[in-house]
Design a protein around this motif. Structure first.
Motif: not given
Length: 271
Positions: A8-10, A35-36, A52-53, A59-63
């Motif tokens: 899950v990315g935010f 979680i990132l 611990g996240c 933002n591209l890294e989250v994708l």
């Protein structure tokens, strides 16, 4: 998609994003290592690291790292963010927007054709796994995606699928409604202080009273008017108190508040 495999990315790491992430972590739905969160500065990210996240400024890294991507930016920032992440969005992504006032139509226009998009409106008690959330699905999202989101967020509270037109009403009822309840709780406790009870005790009892009343509504499924009637004995304390609330037009005032917040949410969507 098993929860164990979910990453899950935010994009955006403010209060609401943090609340949802804490709900997921507290319920053990997703490990912290899966979680990132991304944000432009470290201001909000420190709290994520403490739990611990993983965090990033990209933002591209989250994708690249996530299957479920939760957009939690400020509304005016979102178009630029969508332009930036658009090349990295693929058919394996589920994009979930928490951004107030941004319609599914807008999201679908700014993302690649066929992207699986859902629009979610949570409220702050998601932080303590007692949230009330509604979501609407875009044209690319099917039953599987709706079920996945519902299962994921069931750990954070009540989660209902609705037509998109209900989202602004939910904002007026529940997103903002939490604040109306705090105002009422404060007034309850102050009434007890006026009559001679210490403030700390009065506040704890007021909170427990609200919790108990809400739990009875949810667990019995009874209409609140029926439950209210059950508390009223002829000539008793409750009916004398209710008469004062009616004189103060409590019901009409609260209905006006929900209407005002809903209308404000609608006008923000049009800005």
């Amino acid at each position: 998609m098993e929860a164990a495999e979910l990453r899950v990315g935010f994009v955006g790491a403010g209060r609401m994003a943090g609340g949802l992430a804490r709900g997921l972590l507290r319920a053990g739905k997703v490990p912290a290592s899966s979680i990132l969160a991304s944000a432009p500065s470290d201001k909000n990210l420190d709290a994520w690291r403490e739990s611990g996240c993983r965090t990033t400024h990209c933002n591209l890294e989250v994708l690249q790292e996530s299957t479920v991507v939760i957009l939690a930016t400020k509304p005016h920032v979102l178009p630029g963010v969508l332009q930036e992440i658009r090349p990295a969005v693929g058919p394996h992504h589920l994009i979930v927007s928490l951004v107030a006032g941004v319609t599914l139509q807008t999201l679908q226009r700014l993302l690649p054709s066929g992207t699986k998009v859902l629009r979610l409106m949570p409220n702050l008690p998601c932080v303590v796994q007692a949230g009330a959330m509604v979501f609407a699905r875009g044209s690319g999202a099917g039953d599987e995606e709706a079920t996945l989101l519902k299962n994921l967020l069931s750990s954070c509270g009540l989660c209902e699928e609705v037509p998109e037109s209900y989202i602004n009403i939910h904002t007026g009822l529940s997103g903002s409604g939490v604040a109306y309840v705090y105002l009422f709780a404060e007034a309850l406790a102050e009434g007890a202080v006026k009559m001679g009870m210490p403030g700390g005790l009065a506040t704890r009892i007021a909170a427990q009273t609200l919790l108990g009343a809400a739990k009875m509504m949810l667990e019995t499924g009874e209409h609140p008017a029926k439950l209210r009637g059950d508390v009223c004995t002829p000539g008793g304390t409750t009916i004398h108190a209710l008469h004062q609330l009616e004189k103060g037009a409590l019901r009409a005032t609260v209905m006006n508040a929900v209407e005002a917040a809903t209308n404000r949410a609608r006008s923000m969507a049009e800005d």
